[in-house]
Design an enzyme around this catalytic site. Structure first.
Site, mmCIF file in Angstrom:
data_model
loop_
_atom_site.group_PDB
_atom_site.id
_atom_site.type_symbol
_atom_site.label_atom_id
_atom_site.label_comp_id
_atom_site.label_asym_id
_atom_site.label_seq_id
_atom_site.Cartn_x
_atom_site.Cartn_y
_atom_site.Cartn_z
ATOM 1 N N GLN A 96 0.822 -1.210 0.000
ATOM 2 C CA GLN A 96 0.000 0.000 0.000
ATOM 3 C C GLN A 96 0.851 1.252 0.000
ATOM 4 O OE1 GLN A 96 -1.302 0.678 4.529
ATOM 5 N NE2 GLN A 96 -1.682 -1.445 3.859
ATOM 6 N N HIS A 98 0.209 5.787 0.950
ATOM 7 C CA HIS A 98 -0.674 6.786 1.539
ATOM 8 C C HIS A 98 -0.486 8.115 0.810
ATOM 9 C CE1 HIS A 98 -1.347 3.851 4.614
ATOM 10 N NE2 HIS A 98 -0.097 3.895 5.023
ATOM 11 N N GLU A 133 3.234 7.368 8.798
ATOM 12 C CA GLU A 133 3.254 6.431 9.919
ATOM 13 C C GLU A 133 4.677 5.983 10.219
ATOM 14 O OE1 GLU A 133 0.416 3.712 8.204
ATOM 15 O OE2 GLU A 133 1.999 2.308 7.613
ATOM 16 N N HIS A 258 4.737 0.029 0.692
ATOM 17 C CA HIS A 258 5.216 -0.719 1.853
ATOM 18 C C HIS A 258 4.206 -1.787 2.235
ATOM 19 C CE1 HIS A 258 2.686 2.477 3.565
ATOM 20 N NE2 HIS A 258 2.410 1.632 4.547
ATOM 21 N N ARG A 277 -4.311 0.696 -1.924
ATOM 22 C CA ARG A 277 -3.693 -0.630 -1.971
ATOM 23 C C ARG A 277 -3.167 -0.934 -3.365
ATOM 24 N NH1 ARG A 277 -7.890 -0.521 1.516
ATOM 25 N NH2 ARG A 277 -7.382 -1.207 3.645
#
Length: 397
Positions: A96, A98, A133, A258, A277
């Site tokens: 995926q 972001h 993240e 990642h 995804r």
């Protein structure tokens, strides 16, 4: 200060034993993938206020400035901008990426205007936030993170000795980096079921063939066996395999492909649900939007090591202000330590026994236990153990 009552998320990729072992509970045979700590509406922590358990997001909504402080509300609005998790993987999560803040805001507005329900399976943007993240390993941890240099991917593909992969090998060797990665990644996501089956067979053969790449091929063969026929498998071969030792971390910024593979860690992120995804999943894959979000550049593994900040606190630096994660490793003979209270914080014990004191409140945490302190509450830490501290970056008042 409040002790947190948290929810375990039973995603199928979760370990059945890692979280119970940390928490000192008996495994129940089901996967226990993530323990959430924060105010995310999907599984908010609960705190005891007025003699009853209340969801932390509701508590914050009732008094955002009192709970978060003026600076946090001004910067992020009336919401806790970060989410903390204990993550325990025993099988691959989806490959995926972001979005960055601008693309997240634009995508959210576009899908709202199109009338796509927030809970629709084919919805891509579920809020207007970015989702950087960081994962800190508590045990040996494996994942995939960031594109390899194209020549390294070309060498791996060539070693599979499959004729129809030849044009992709030549593209990776001859074209400029961005173009090469984009063309091959896009092509792999569009492979036919027959080609995907042949790719899986080639990985299986390479994983048992003696040679310097055998161990690396075994990682991707494992993906092919877990997710047979998934176009994310060949796409993942373009992404680095990473191993973390306990205490090491990865920072995952916008557009970086990642996937976590296995291990136990502390994860902190901006409180968002925006995930695009690429594969290793049965969920919706929006390929056109994905290709707009992915950053097709090879870069060193974004490994993060803690930096000592004084008084025993070690900070895991991150280039965002949504969160700041640090760790205190305390011995029995260490004196009490005061944590400033200018911003809201979540405190998580991962080892030993730690006592937290603020005003008239006294909370004792053992492994897996956590607490929330509102802005303005200084917390005194004592005891012997490991404590992770999550808050925002310093903000201008």
């Amino acid at each position: 200060m409040d002790r947190l009552v948290n929810t375990v998320r039973p995603y199928p990729w979760g370990s059945r034993t890692a979280l119970p072992a940390l928490l000192g509970t008996e495994p129940d045979g089901s996967p226990q993938a993530e323990l959430w700590m924060g105010a995310h509406p999907g599984a908010p922590s609960r705190v005891e206020r007025d003699g009853r358990l209340q969801e932390l997001n509701r508590v914050i909504e009732e008094d955002p400035r009192g709970e978060l402080g003026e600076a946090v509300v001004r910067r992020f609005g009336p919401r806790l901008p970060f989410l903390v998790k204990l993550l325990a993987a025993d099988a691959p999560l989806s490959l995926q990426v972001h979005p960055d803040p601008d693309r997240a805001a634009a995508g959210f507005a576009r899908e709202n205007a199109a009338g796509i329900p927030l809970d629709a399976p084919h919805r891509t943007y579920r809020d207007a936030q970015h989702k950087p993240e960081m994962i800190v390993a508590l045990t040996p941890f494996e994942g995939l993170c960031g594109f390899r240099p194209p020549h390294e991917s070309a060498a791996l593909l060539a070693a599979l000795d499959v004729d129809w992969l030849g044009p992709y090998v030549r593209t990776l060797r001859a074209e400029p980096e961005e173009r090469a990665l984009r063309e091959v990644f896009s092509a792999f996501l569009a492979l036919s079921p027959g080609r995907l089956a042949e790719f899986g067979d080639a990985l299986a053969s390479a994983a048992v063939r003696s040679g310097p790449r055998r161990e690396e091929f075994a990682v991707y063969d494992g993906l092919a066996r877990t997710c047979p026929g998934d176009p994310g498998v060949p796409a993942a071969l373009l992404v680095r395999h990473v191993r973390l030792a306990p205490g090491e971390a990865l920072y995952l910024g916008a557009g970086i492909p990642h996937a976590y593979l296995r291990g136990l860690g502390v994860e902190i992120m901006a409180a968002s649900d925006n995930v695009l995804r690429c594969g290793l999943t049965t969920k919706h894959v929006d390929v056109p939007e994905l290709l707009r979000v992915v950053r097709f550049t090879a870069s060193p593994t974004p490994l993060v090591c803690p930096v000592r900040a004084g008084d025993g606190e070690e900070v895991y630096p991150a280039p965002v202000d949504d969160f700041r994660l640090s760790r205190l490793v305390r011995a029995a003979e260490d004196g009490a330590r005061v944590l400033p209270g200018s911003r809201p914080q979540i405190l998580l014990c991962t080892e030993g026994t730690v006592r937290l004191t603020t005003g008239g409140d006294d909370v004792v945490l053992t492994a897996g236990g956590s607490a929330y302190a509102a802005a303005g509450e200084e917390v005194t830490v004592s005891g012997a153990g490991t404590l992770f501290r999550a808050t925002t970056a310093e903000l201008d008042n």
